[in-house]
Structures are given as structure tokens and as C-alpha cells.
Design an enzyme around this catalytic site. Structure first.
Site: not given
Length: 299
Positions: A171, A174-175, A121, A178, A9
Site C-alpha cells: 500500500k 501504491h500511494n 484503497s 499515486e 470516520g
């Protein structure tokens, strides 16, 4: 190094081309035949099935890199497990829950198969030109493939964070951060929208992204969105949630960590059935620019 990549993808295709640019060989497979057809003329060596992807010499070990949505990872592992052998390495480069990654690590370890969890990321641009990679797993396994991580990461954008699960845990955090940062940007822009001042949003986000304290990739993404749609009039304010924010709040409850900003940003996403708010439209626009995430257009 030869990487067998499953999932071509928007992230998988770009990661594969990044690897090839850095002198690695990539065999690629996607369950969608249209994706395979589209990429067959690229430098990715497209395979027509898991069996074709994982054929190898008798004594050869393989490196399999998954870049599929987290809800499909177990299905893919189940399908390819009979084709894997002791000494192979499986890398999950998607956004999986670290608790699930720990389970997968243990199940594969019992078969002698190495498992690494790699938080990725940087969006599609980073995937193609230099990603940010957060890696967890047994150090011995990491060292066998570490050169690929270093090669496809942006300068200083690769880190090994320790035992299995650490990559996806980092991660996840991190998100969640965000989520909070994007929500703050969106809320500030909504206040400007409701004020008596006729502000040029492309101009203000450009100014903010040149020397201000809030200069950031996210401000750059919303600036690009405004350059294409000056008032975001073509978007509705629905913000989808892919799971990481929820997982982070669950861990905050487990460890009794106060997390009001990130928790509220998650709840705003749940609330975003109110499709008209400018803040939600701003966050949706940022997500589309950096990650190609789906947006909902006004009818």
C-alpha cells in the site's frame, strides 16, 4: 462473521456498511461521541466504549478491525490490549508504516494474538461499494477472515501478498505511485492554464477519461472537481502529506532504488506553501474527491 470495528470516520463508516451489505455483523466504536450519535440509527451496532465493544462469551475469540489514522494506532492497541485474549485477531486497515506493523505483529504474537496489515484503497466510494485490499500476515490467520476481505472488495480487488508487513508495504508503494501520477496530471493542467487557449477543463478531462491512454480514476476525480469548480478558484494549492510518500523514499534509499518522479512529487507537496499554482490546486482537488481529504479554500 462478527467484526468489531474501531474508527467510524469517512472510511470506517463506509467499510462497516459494506460489510453489513455482505451479511456480516458489525459492532462499531468511535472515540468521538458525535460520530457515535450520528450512526446510532444505522445498521452498525454502536457501542459506547472499548469494554462494550469487546465483551464476549468466555470461550469466544474476537476479530477487531482498526480504521484510525496511523498516528493513533499504537494508542488504540494499548487501550484495548488488556481486553484481548489469546486467539483474537487484530486487523490494521489504515495506512501504517510497514516497519511499525512488523513491530506490532511481533508484540501481539507474543500474546497469542493474530495481527494482519491491510492496505485499503479506493477512497470512500470504494469503501462503501467495493474496496481494493492489500493484505499481509500469517496465512493461517488470513484464512480465518479471508471471506470478509473477498466480500467487501471490488471484483479482483483483494490480494494476499505474504508475510506480516507485506500489505502495508504494498500500500505504501501504491500511494507513492499515486503521488507521481497525480503530480503529472496537475503539471499538465497547469501548462494548459498558462497557454493562450481558453480550454474547458471539465470537457478536456471528460475526453481524456474516455478512451485515452491516461484514462483513469484520477482523471475522473479531477473531472468531478472541475464540474463543481470550473477553474478551481475556490481552492488554494496546499497539498498535505500523510506520510506514505516519505516512507517510500526512505525505503528507496535503503534499497538503492532510483525514484526521481515519486521523490519530486513528495518535494512538491512540501513546497506547496505556494498556494496559487494550478498544478497544486489540481492535486488538492483530486485528493478531496477520492478520499475526502482536507482542502484549503481561498479567503
Amino acid at each position: 462473521m462478527l467484526i468489531r470495528l474501531i474508527g467510524l470516520g469517512k472510511m470506517g463508516e463506509n467499510i462497516a456498511l459494506n460489510m453489513i451489505d455482505n451479511n456480516h455483523q458489525v459492532y462499531g466504536f468511535d472515540v468521538d461521541s458525535k460520530v457515535r450519535e450520528r450512526l446510532v440509527k444505522t445498521k452498525i451496532q454502536i457501542k459506547g466504549s472499548y469494554q462494550d465493544l469487546l465483551v464476549r462469551d468466555e470461550d469466544e475469540s474476537v476479530i477487531v478491525w482498526l480504521l484510525v489514522p496511523n498516528q493513533f494506532v499504537d494508542n488504540v492497541i494499548s487501550e484495548i490490549k488488556p481486553l484481548l485474549k489469546k486467539g483474537d485477531i487484530l486487523i490494521d486497515g489504515g495506512n501504517s508504516n510497514y516497519n511499525v506493523s512488523l513491530r506490532r505483529y511481533q508484540e501481539l504474537k507474543e500474546l497469542g494474538i493474530g495481527f494482519l496489515d491491510v492496505g485499503t484503497s479506493g477512497g470512500t466510494f470504494g469503501a462503501r461499494n467495493g474496496a481494493c485490499l492489500m493484505v499481509g500476515g500469517e496465512l493461517e490467520i488470513v484464512q480465518k477472515v479471508e471471506q470478509v476481505f473477498k466480500d467487501i472488495a471490488v471484483e479482483n480487488g483483494y490480494g494476499y501478498f505474504g508475510s506480516p508487513g507485506a500489505g502495508h508495504f504494498v500500500k505504501m508503494v501504491h500511494n507513492g505511485i499515486e503521488y507521481g501520477m497525480m503530480q503529472a496530471i496537475g503539471e499538465g493542467l497547469e501548462l494548459i492554464e498558462k497557454s493562450p487557449f481558453d480550454v474547458d477543463y471539465e470537457k478536456i478531462t471528460s475526453v481524456w477519461n474516455n478512451g485515452s491512454i491516461i484514462e483513469s480514476a484520477l482523471i475522473g476525480y479531477i473531472n468531478k472537481a472541475f464540474s463543481e469548480d470550473p477553474k478551481l478558484n475556490n481552492l488554494v494549492g496546499r497539498i498535505d502529506d500523510s506520510g506514505e510518500g516519505k516512507w517510500m523514499i526512505e525505503e528507496a534509499l535503503r534499497y538503492e532504488v532510483s525514484m526521481p518522479v515519486i521523490a519530486n512529487s513528495l518535494f512538491v507537496r512540501y513546497k506547496s506553501r505556494d498556494l496559487e499554482k494550478f498544478s497544486e490546486r489540481s492535486v488538492a482537488a483530486m485528493r478531496k474527491v477520492f478520499g475526502g481529504h482536507a482542502t484549503y479554500k481561498k479567503k
